[in-house]
Design a protein around this motif. Sequence first.
Motif, PDB file in Angstrom:
ATOM      1  N   UNK A 336       0.866  -1.188   0.000  1.00 54.42           N
ATOM      2  CA  UNK A 336       0.000   0.000   0.000  1.00 54.42           C
ATOM      3  C   UNK A 336       0.900   1.234   0.000  1.00 54.42           C
ATOM      4  N   UNK A 337       0.618   2.174  -0.881  1.00 52.41           N
ATOM      5  CA  UNK A 337       1.372   3.424  -0.988  1.00 52.41           C
ATOM      6  C   UNK A 337       0.708   4.485  -0.113  1.00 52.41           C
ATOM      7  N   UNK A 338       1.513   5.120   0.745  1.00 53.19           N
ATOM      8  CA  UNK A 338       0.983   6.171   1.624  1.00 53.19           C
ATOM      9  C   UNK A 338       1.661   7.490   1.277  1.00 53.19           C
ATOM     10  N   UNK A 339       0.918   8.569   1.145  1.00 52.72           N
ATOM     11  CA  UNK A 339       1.501   9.852   0.754  1.00 52.72           C
ATOM     12  C   UNK A 339       2.276  10.501   1.901  1.00 52.72           C
ATOM     13  N   UNK A 340       3.134  11.441   1.536  1.00 52.41           N
ATOM     14  CA  UNK A 340       3.919  12.184   2.531  1.00 52.41           C
ATOM     15  C   UNK A 340       3.089  13.355   3.041  1.00 52.41           C
ATOM     16  N   UNK A 341       2.127  13.036   3.889  1.00 54.88           N
ATOM     17  CA  UNK A 341       1.218  14.037   4.440  1.00 54.88           C
ATOM     18  C   UNK A 341       1.276  13.948   5.963  1.00 54.88           C
ATOM     19  N   UNK A 342       1.412  15.091   6.609  1.00 57.75           N
ATOM     20  CA  UNK A 342       1.394  15.095   8.076  1.00 57.75           C
ATOM     21  C   UNK A 342      -0.048  15.122   8.545  1.00 57.75           C
ATOM     22  N   UNK A 343      -0.498  14.003   9.048  1.00 56.67           N
ATOM     23  CA  UNK A 343      -1.891  13.856   9.455  1.00 56.67           C
ATOM     24  C   UNK A 343      -1.940  12.759  10.503  1.00 56.67           C
ATOM     25  N   UNK A 344      -2.381  13.091  11.707  1.00 55.96           N
ATOM     26  CA  UNK A 344      -2.432  12.108  12.791  1.00 55.96           C
ATOM     27  C   UNK A 344      -3.323  10.935  12.437  1.00 55.96           C
ATOM     28  N   UNK A 357      -0.206  -5.754   6.670  1.00 54.95           N
ATOM     29  CA  UNK A 357       0.099  -5.363   5.298  1.00 54.95           C
ATOM     30  C   UNK A 357       1.459  -4.679   5.222  1.00 54.95           C
ATOM     31  N   UNK A 358       1.994  -4.616   3.993  1.00 48.68           N
ATOM     32  CA  UNK A 358       3.186  -3.822   3.741  1.00 48.68           C
ATOM     33  C   UNK A 358       2.751  -2.430   3.298  1.00 48.68           C
ATOM     34  N   UNK A 359       3.235  -1.417   3.987  1.00 51.82           N
ATOM     35  CA  UNK A 359       2.917  -0.025   3.644  1.00 51.82           C
ATOM     36  C   UNK A 359       4.218   0.708   3.357  1.00 51.82           C
ATOM     37  N   UNK A 360       4.304   1.319   2.180  1.00 49.80           N
ATOM     38  CA  UNK A 360       5.484   2.089   1.800  1.00 49.80           C
ATOM     39  C   UNK A 360       5.124   3.558   1.854  1.00 49.80           C
ATOM     40  N   UNK A 361       5.850   4.305   2.650  1.00 50.12           N
ATOM     41  CA  UNK A 361       5.520   5.713   2.895  1.00 50.12           C
ATOM     42  C   UNK A 361       6.396   6.609   2.019  1.00 50.12           C
ATOM     43  N   UNK A 368       7.806  13.125  -7.454  1.00 52.35           N
ATOM     44  CA  UNK A 368       6.664  12.245  -7.723  1.00 52.35           C
ATOM     45  C   UNK A 368       7.144  10.904  -8.280  1.00 52.35           C
ATOM     46  N   UNK A 369       6.679   9.835  -7.684  1.00 51.80           N
ATOM     47  CA  UNK A 369       7.129   8.501  -8.074  1.00 51.80           C
ATOM     48  C   UNK A 369       5.928   7.642  -8.434  1.00 51.80           C
ATOM     49  N   UNK A 370       6.179   6.653  -9.225  1.00 52.87           N
ATOM     50  CA  UNK A 370       5.129   5.706  -9.588  1.00 52.87           C
ATOM     51  C   UNK A 370       5.066   4.637  -8.505  1.00 52.87           C
ATOM     52  N   UNK A 371       3.995   4.600  -7.701  1.00 52.51           N
ATOM     53  CA  UNK A 371       3.922   3.605  -6.618  1.00 52.51           C
ATOM     54  C   UNK A 371       4.038   2.169  -7.127  1.00 52.51           C
ATOM     55  N   UNK A 372       3.588   1.916  -8.367  1.00 50.33           N
ATOM     56  CA  UNK A 372       3.650   0.553  -8.892  1.00 50.33           C
ATOM     57  C   UNK A 372       5.089   0.077  -9.006  1.00 50.33           C
ATOM     58  N   UNK A 373       6.012   1.010  -9.294  1.00 55.43           N
ATOM     59  CA  UNK A 373       7.412   0.625  -9.391  1.00 55.43           C
ATOM     60  C   UNK A 373       7.998   0.260  -8.032  1.00 55.43           C
ATOM     61  N   UNK A 374       7.326   0.645  -6.965  1.00 52.80           N
ATOM     62  CA  UNK A 374       7.744   0.281  -5.615  1.00 52.80           C
ATOM     63  C   UNK A 374       7.068  -1.000  -5.128  1.00 52.80           C
TER      64      UNK A 374
END
Length: 393
Positions: A336-344, A357-361, A368-374
Amino acid sequence: MTVSDRWLLPDGVEDILPPLAGRIESLRRDVMDTCQRWGYQLVIPPLIEYLESLFTGTGHDLELQTFKLTDQLTGRMMGVRADMTPQAARIDAHTLGQEGITRLCYAGHVLHTRPRHMLTGRTPIQAGCELFGSTSEAADLEIISLMLEALRVAGLPRVHLDLAHVSIYESLIASSGFDKDTEAAVFDAMARKSVPELDRLLGDCEAGSSGALLRELARVSGGVEALEQARVILGGASEALDAALDKLSRVVEMLSRDFPEVSLGFDFCELRGYNYHTGLVFAAYVPGHGDSVAKGGRYDAIGSDFGRARPATGFSLDIRALVALGERVHHRSGAVWAPAVEDAALEGVISGLRMTETVIRQLPGDEPADPALQGCDRQLVKKDGQWVVEMLG
């Protein structure tokens, strides 16, 4: 030496990269989980030990395969393990010291001074099980059954199992009366399965003598019929030979009943680990691969060298080789791709997802990156004030 040459790895040594590293680790875990479900307790022996401990009980079969170094604290010679079986025997006999049956399993890298053959490297990932404290055929059958189960977990479609008994050769050579040079030459020719050389060495032996029986036995190999042929050749020659053939027959009967899909074979020239093993030995093969994928046998002599006589039987295999040969389906869900957002709230959702799950932050400042490539197939997006998981694209 050029700058680029500095980063070359030695021959037979390799980095294991994604995704292969993930498949190897997944199989290692599944094999160890299987062994532990059979009651085998996990041990993690050290990578290095004093040479006396590593070689004890093995007849120094491992000496040529062991890298040696000097301990800077004591000045004694140490070795990097080339086989974990002697370490497990030391743990059982000396460290644990338990009475009754002890079942141990292990997995880890071993290091060889040279590859065992052209298709292997020098850093196998060895896994195995050892059963201490029982001389019964039931113990031998349990170890063989567990080895076959581990090969099934690895996804090997067809398995051929070769069986032998080292006391057959041991009994014949002991009663032959050969001098040491002749005995060594016969051993070498048997190990290389060189029938013409054995004919030259043993051609003058009288009919019915140990030498003549060895020469006949070298020609015997194949399926269950080979066992019957060996019995015709050796029948009545000695009680030890009859006992070894009887044991092979009983084990074959049990394996044929429990594993009808596994083909069985016999090779009475098999002297692998002759100085190491003391009874039944076995090796598993798959079509198209010349080397064994798993092997083992009985080695009742090692425990006494560690100060406590213990019967033992076990097997080992190379996880790296099994991944290459098996038809195992590796199930790995995307991340799961998570954006670089500061949010509690986002932090809480990520923490919850990472339980299963695996979460990539994404990191602040990343382009800007293509999450699919990660390796991501989903992403966290905010909808109606809530962070939810959506499929990419």
